[in-house]
Motif scaffolding. Structure first.
Motif, PDB file in Angstrom:
ATOM      1  N   ILE A  30      47.907  32.043  -2.555  1.00 39.38           N
ATOM      2  CA  ILE A  30      48.187  33.574  -2.903  1.00 39.38           C
ATOM      3  C   ILE A  30      47.841  34.601  -2.716  1.00 39.38           C
ATOM      4  N   ALA A  31      46.446  34.738  -3.255  1.00 42.50           N
ATOM      5  CA  ALA A  31      45.720  35.853  -2.832  1.00 42.50           C
ATOM      6  C   ALA A  31      45.592  36.225  -0.922  1.00 42.50           C
ATOM      7  N   ARG A  32      45.363  35.563  -0.233  1.00 43.40           N
ATOM      8  CA  ARG A  32      44.796  35.063   0.928  1.00 43.40           C
ATOM      9  C   ARG A  32      46.266  35.778   1.651  1.00 43.40           C
ATOM     10  N   ASP A  33      47.479  34.530   1.380  1.00 46.39           N
ATOM     11  CA  ASP A  33      49.299  35.523   1.298  1.00 46.39           C
ATOM     12  C   ASP A  33      48.861  36.700   1.273  1.00 46.39           C
ATOM     13  N   ARG A  34      48.577  37.470   0.440  1.00 42.36           N
ATOM     14  CA  ARG A  34      48.877  38.654  -0.105  1.00 42.36           C
ATOM     15  C   ARG A  34      48.386  39.709   0.780  1.00 42.36           C
ATOM     16  N   VAL A  35      46.839  39.445   0.852  1.00 42.84           N
ATOM     17  CA  VAL A  35      46.301  40.182   1.863  1.00 42.84           C
ATOM     18  C   VAL A  35      46.944  40.482   3.142  1.00 42.84           C
ATOM     19  N   ASN A  36      47.011  39.105   3.363  1.00 46.14           N
ATOM     20  CA  ASN A  36      47.063  39.138   4.786  1.00 46.14           C
ATOM     21  C   ASN A  36      48.283  40.143   5.375  1.00 46.14           C
ATOM     22  N   PHE A  37      50.061  39.754   4.202  1.00 42.33           N
ATOM     23  CA  PHE A  37      50.840  40.390   4.370  1.00 42.33           C
ATOM     24  C   PHE A  37      50.866  41.553   5.121  1.00 42.33           C
ATOM     25  N   SER A  38      51.619  41.396   5.924  1.00 38.16           N
ATOM     26  CA  SER A  38      51.490  43.041   7.062  1.00 38.16           C
ATOM     27  C   SER A  38      52.985  43.609   7.134  1.00 38.16           C
ATOM     28  N   SER A  39      53.939  43.687   6.045  1.00 38.13           N
ATOM     29  CA  SER A  39      54.529  44.151   5.728  1.00 38.13           C
ATOM     30  C   SER A  39      55.515  44.784   7.017  1.00 38.13           C
ATOM     31  N   TRP A  40      56.731  44.702   6.666  1.00 37.55           N
ATOM     32  CA  TRP A  40      57.556  45.614   7.871  1.00 37.55           C
ATOM     33  C   TRP A  40      57.637  46.414   8.266  1.00 37.55           C
ATOM     34  N   PRO A  41      57.930  46.747   9.639  1.00 34.04           N
ATOM     35  CA  PRO A  41      58.069  48.185  10.075  1.00 34.04           C
ATOM     36  C   PRO A  41      59.207  49.151   8.950  1.00 34.04           C
ATOM     37  N   LEU A  42      58.616  50.285   9.284  1.00 34.07           N
ATOM     38  CA  LEU A  42      59.010  51.100   8.074  1.00 34.07           C
ATOM     39  C   LEU A  42      59.991  51.971   9.332  1.00 34.07           C
ATOM     40  N   TRP A  43      61.401  52.263   8.010  1.00 33.89           N
ATOM     41  CA  TRP A  43      62.349  53.100   8.927  1.00 33.89           C
ATOM     42  C   TRP A  43      63.061  53.239   8.314  1.00 33.89           C
ATOM     43  N   CYS A  44      63.687  55.000   8.346  1.00 34.54           N
ATOM     44  CA  CYS A  44      64.300  55.958   7.164  1.00 34.54           C
ATOM     45  C   CYS A  44      64.858  56.428   8.263  1.00 34.54           C
ATOM     46  N   ASN A  45      66.542  56.874   7.464  1.00 35.11           N
ATOM     47  CA  ASN A  45      67.347  57.715   7.851  1.00 35.11           C
ATOM     48  C   ASN A  45      67.622  57.232   9.886  1.00 35.11           C
ATOM     49  N   GLY A  46      67.642  56.162  10.058  1.00 36.13           N
ATOM     50  CA  GLY A  46      67.146  56.385  11.612  1.00 36.13           C
ATOM     51  C   GLY A  46      66.119  56.477  12.301  1.00 36.13           C
ATOM     52  N   GLU A  47      64.816  56.898  11.821  1.00 45.09           N
ATOM     53  CA  GLU A  47      63.481  56.941  12.417  1.00 45.09           C
ATOM     54  C   GLU A  47      62.790  56.014  11.884  1.00 45.09           C
ATOM     55  N   GLN A  48      61.715  55.801  13.334  1.00 46.86           N
ATOM     56  CA  GLN A  48      60.345  55.298  12.292  1.00 46.86           C
ATOM     57  C   GLN A  48      59.485  55.904  11.980  1.00 46.86           C
ATOM     58  N   ILE A  49      59.014  55.063  11.181  1.00 43.64           N
ATOM     59  CA  ILE A  49      57.416  55.839  10.413  1.00 43.64           C
ATOM     60  C   ILE A  49      56.050  55.385  11.048  1.00 43.64           C
ATOM     61  N   GLU A  50      55.495  56.073  11.828  1.00 46.79           N
ATOM     62  CA  GLU A  50      54.588  55.057  12.457  1.00 46.79           C
ATOM     63  C   GLU A  50      53.710  54.746  11.913  1.00 46.79           C
ATOM     64  N   LYS A  81      55.002  30.125  -9.944  1.00 43.81           N
ATOM     65  CA  LYS A  81      54.905  31.254 -10.840  1.00 43.81           C
ATOM     66  C   LYS A  81      53.414  31.850  -9.948  1.00 43.81           C
ATOM     67  N   ARG A  82      54.446  33.160  -9.709  1.00 41.82           N
ATOM     68  CA  ARG A  82      53.610  34.061  -8.212  1.00 41.82           C
ATOM     69  C   ARG A  82      52.574  35.062  -9.243  1.00 41.82           C
ATOM     70  N   ILE A  83      51.827  35.492  -8.698  1.00 43.26           N
ATOM     71  CA  ILE A  83      50.876  36.412  -9.518  1.00 43.26           C
ATOM     72  C   ILE A  83      51.481  38.056  -9.918  1.00 43.26           C
ATOM     73  N   ALA A  84      52.414  38.524  -8.901  1.00 42.89           N
ATOM     74  CA  ALA A  84      52.698  39.764  -9.810  1.00 42.89           C
ATOM     75  C   ALA A  84      53.720  39.756 -10.725  1.00 42.89           C
ATOM     76  N   ASN A  85      54.375  38.769 -10.978  1.00 39.88           N
ATOM     77  CA  ASN A  85      55.360  38.521 -11.891  1.00 39.88           C
ATOM     78  C   ASN A  85      54.155  37.876 -13.603  1.00 39.88           C
ATOM     79  N   ALA A  86      52.802  37.250 -13.264  1.00 39.69           N
ATOM     80  CA  ALA A  86      52.611  36.933 -14.404  1.00 39.69           C
ATOM     81  C   ALA A  86      51.704  39.168 -15.432  1.00 39.69           C
ATOM     82  N   ASP A  87      52.610  38.816 -16.520  1.00 36.06           N
ATOM     83  CA  ASP A  87      52.440  40.201 -17.456  1.00 36.06           C
ATOM     84  C   ASP A  87      51.117  39.673 -18.129  1.00 36.06           C
TER      85      ASP A  87
END
Length: 254
Positions: A154-174, A13-19
């Protein structure tokens, strides 16, 4: 995440699903006030993240439309985008006044770390083996012994998650926050100040004294500064002043 450790939480049971009312606002309270005349473009999502919140990697079931109004788009350095987000992160994003999506992420990360301070502190006060062998079986802390380390991870992994690089319409968001993060002891903080605040609260350190320790020994010896500051909790202002003088003299002579 539930900080009441009397009940073990199933690993699946992941955190974000706990309602629960304790940690999640109602759908109405997190409703985003959006100018729907804005054409929010969907970002590109790697296949392995197709069901993940961009901010914390928890399962996503909503979209964050950023920026939410044309007025805010004026100062935003990138186009209006739609980003997958979990319910809890969206509730935290509601109060963000960030001018771009990366600064919004930074604020959400800080809010998550603050909300789950106690869970993150488990990893600073215990090892996984120590917690498993603490002898809490049958007592009021049995639930904590069973689920405490999992909640920390779980808390550590959420805080540590670096996200994937953002691309939109073929352009990268800095990424406007690149280089600001501070990593220590397996946790990535948005910046050094957040790390300082976390350890001040976790170990009840005197903040000014701790900061002076860091200034003297250097950020690269952050762990040493923590250990040193912990030795002098409760000392008077005058005593701390003399201790810092001695520390400075020792560092200069070494």
């Amino acid at each position: 995440m539930n900080n009441n450790s009397n009940k073990a939480v199933p690993h699946s049971k992941r955190i974000a699903n706990a309602d629960t009312d304790q940690f999640y606002q109602s759908e109405q309270s997190i409703h985003q006030h959006v100018d729907h005349s804005l054409a929010h473009q969907e970002i590109e999502i790697p296949f392995n993240f197709r069901h993940c919140c961009w901010f914390c990697q928890e399962p996503s079931n909503q979209q964050l439309l950023f920026p939410s109004t044309k007025d805010r788009l004026i100062d935003c350095p990138h186009q209006a985008i739609s980003v997958p987000i979990c319910r809890e992160c969206k509730s935290l994003a509601k109060t963000s006044q960030a001018i771009d999506i990366y600064r919004c992420r930074e604020q959400i990360k800080k809010a998550l770390a603050k909300r789950y301070q106690k869970d993150l502190a488990i990893g600073k006060n215990w090892t996984k083996e120590e917690l498993a062998n603490a002898g809490f079986e049958g007592g009021s802390f049995e639930g904590f012994a069973k689920s405490g380390w999992m909640m920390f991870e779980i808390a550590r992994d959420r805080v540590n998650f670096s996200s994937w690089p953002l691309w939109c319409n073929g352009e990268q968001i800095e990424d406007t926050t690149l280089g600001k993060q501070f990593a220590f002891d397996g946790v990535t903080y948005s910046d050094l100040n957040q790390a300082v605040d976390f350890y001040v609260k976790t170990f009840n350190l005197h903040k000014d004294f701790f900061l002076e320790c860091i200034n003297i020994v250097g950020v690269n010896r952050f762990g040493y500064a923590i250990r040193f500051a912990r030795l002098y909790i409760g000392y008077t202002t005058e005593a701390r002043r003399e201790i810092l003088k001695d520390l400075s003299t020792t560092e200069k002579s070494s």
